[in-house]
Design a protein around this motif. Structure first.
Motif, PDB file in Angstrom:
ATOM      1  N   LEU A  93       0.878  -1.205  -0.087  1.00  0.00           N
ATOM      2  CA  LEU A  93      -0.044   0.072   0.065  1.00  0.00           C
ATOM      3  C   LEU A  93       0.977   1.377   0.127  1.00  0.00           C
ATOM      4  O   LEU A  93       1.663   1.273   0.784  1.00  0.00           O
ATOM      5  CB  LEU A  93      -0.895   0.055   1.331  1.00  0.00           C
ATOM      6  CG  LEU A  93      -1.842  -1.191   1.502  1.00  0.00           C
ATOM      7  CD1 LEU A  93      -2.521  -1.084   2.964  1.00  0.00           C
ATOM      8  CD2 LEU A  93      -2.874  -1.309   0.439  1.00  0.00           C
TER       9      LEU A  93
ATOM     10  N   PHE B  27      -8.272  -1.001  -3.679  1.00  0.00           N
ATOM     11  CA  PHE B  27      -8.150  -1.907  -3.039  1.00  0.00           C
ATOM     12  C   PHE B  27      -9.287  -2.899  -3.313  1.00  0.00           C
ATOM     13  O   PHE B  27      -9.480  -4.117  -3.361  1.00  0.00           O
ATOM     14  CB  PHE B  27      -8.251  -1.642  -1.629  1.00  0.00           C
ATOM     15  CG  PHE B  27      -8.164  -2.709  -0.587  1.00  0.00           C
ATOM     16  CD1 PHE B  27      -7.182  -3.795  -0.670  1.00  0.00           C
ATOM     17  CD2 PHE B  27      -8.977  -2.739   0.711  1.00  0.00           C
ATOM     18  CE1 PHE B  27      -7.167  -4.812   0.435  1.00  0.00           C
ATOM     19  CE2 PHE B  27      -8.843  -3.773   1.516  1.00  0.00           C
ATOM     20  CZ  PHE B  27      -8.014  -4.794   1.387  1.00  0.00           C
TER      21      PHE B  27
ATOM     22  N   VAL C  23      -3.172   4.304  -2.190  1.00  0.00           N
ATOM     23  CA  VAL C  23      -4.444   4.646  -1.425  1.00  0.00           C
ATOM     24  C   VAL C  23      -4.346   6.319  -1.609  1.00  0.00           C
ATOM     25  O   VAL C  23      -3.546   7.096  -0.919  1.00  0.00           O
ATOM     26  CB  VAL C  23      -4.098   4.254  -0.102  1.00  0.00           C
ATOM     27  CG1 VAL C  23      -5.510   4.752   0.749  1.00  0.00           C
ATOM     28  CG2 VAL C  23      -4.089   2.755   0.132  1.00  0.00           C
TER      29      VAL C  23
END
Length: 302
Positions: A41, A275, A292
């Protein structure tokens, strides 16, 4: 107000990284295992202003002659980025937003000192008014995505991923107007780029099907960040090699909630779109990095 149609290159991304380094955060990456599969991430919601958009805004303002005044249009995150970049550089800024702008984003734009103008029901209507203001006032208009300096600035996010986690073989990114996705293509050093959009808000998917940018409907829980009615001409030219994926609003909200439950990451719906695609099995490769991309929401405990 004019926008160059010259396509940026990986070299432009490297130059952008040098320009913005004194102002933007180098956000961390997190290696994790979810459902037995590894992933990375890129925690870009920790960027100043809570989203990747600051990168492009800074590069746009630092990459040319210093303007006297700055104006832009935004669904929220880009406007906040331009407002913050202008404040960092000591420039007055005006931000046009649609009347539906989330309160959390409008409040933050005004908090950094920009003038906020609500206009129209869509991003496109706000943008038309902002361009008219720029033409009449001589202010520098900073596009949200259809600009080579903006795209190169956004590409610094992917370049950091490649430098910090070279084993990554795919980068997954949410798409609105296409600036971050196009920059990711430039910064990915040849890795697969997966461009993910909400099923009700899919300007890139429609453009790829038509072979050119076309108007597209906007109806999604993530539309305040991904609500471009048409992908940018410049990003479209760079995104022909990207893999296009659609996810439903239910999948987006489930992914957002799981980011909180799994990692205690509080993000806006758009930040969870990559995601959602990964959880749906729509991402190729052995080790994907999910960008993200934003967290501009007001968090309220249950």
């Amino acid at each position: 107000m004019t926008t160059s149609t010259i396509l940026p290159t990986p070299a432009d991304v490297r130059r952008a990284a040098g320009r913005i380094a004194p102002y933007a955060r180098r956000t961390p990456v997190l290696r994790a295992t979810v459902d037995g599969r590894p992933l990375v991430l890129k925690l870009e919601q920790l960027q100043l202003t809570g989203a990747f958009k600051l990168r492009g805004a800074l590069n746009a303002l630092l990459g040319g002659a210093r303007p006297d005044r700055v104006v832009t249009a935004s669904g929220g995150n880009h406007g906040l980025a331009v407002a913050a970049a202008s404040a960092l550089l000591g420039l007055p800024a005006t931000v046009y937003v649609p009347e539906s702008v989330p309160t959390a984003k409008a409040r933050r734009i005004e908090a950094v000192g920009a003038s906020l103008v609500r206009h129209g029901t869509t991003y496109a209507e706000a943008a038309a008014a902002a361009v008219e203001f720029a033409d009449s006032s001589g202010a520098r208009y900073v596009p949200a995505y259809n600009d080579p300096l903006v795209v190169a600035g956004q590409g610094t996010c992917a370049a950091e991923v490649v430098a910090d986690e070279p084993a990554v073989d795919a980068l997954v990114v949410a798409v609105g107007g296409g600036g971050l996705a196009a920059g990711t293509v430039l910064g990915a050093a040849g890795r697969t780029v997966v461009a993910v959009e909400p099923a009700g808000c899919h300007s890139l998917h429609d453009a790829l099907a038509a072979g050119r940018p076309v108007d597209s409907p906007v109806d999604s829980v993530a539309s305040s960040a991904l609500g471009a009615t048409r992908v940018g001409d410049l990003p479209f030219e760079l995104l022909g090699s990207a893999r296009s994926v659609l996810v439903s609003d239910d999948e987006i909200l489930a992914a957002r909630d799981r980011l909180w439950e799994e990692f205690r990451l509080a993000v806006e719906p758009a930040g969870a779109v990559p995601f959602a695609a990964w959880l749906a099995g729509a991402v190729p490769g052995e080790l994907a990095c999910l960008i993200v991309c934003g967290a501009n929401t007001d968090w309220r405990p249950a």
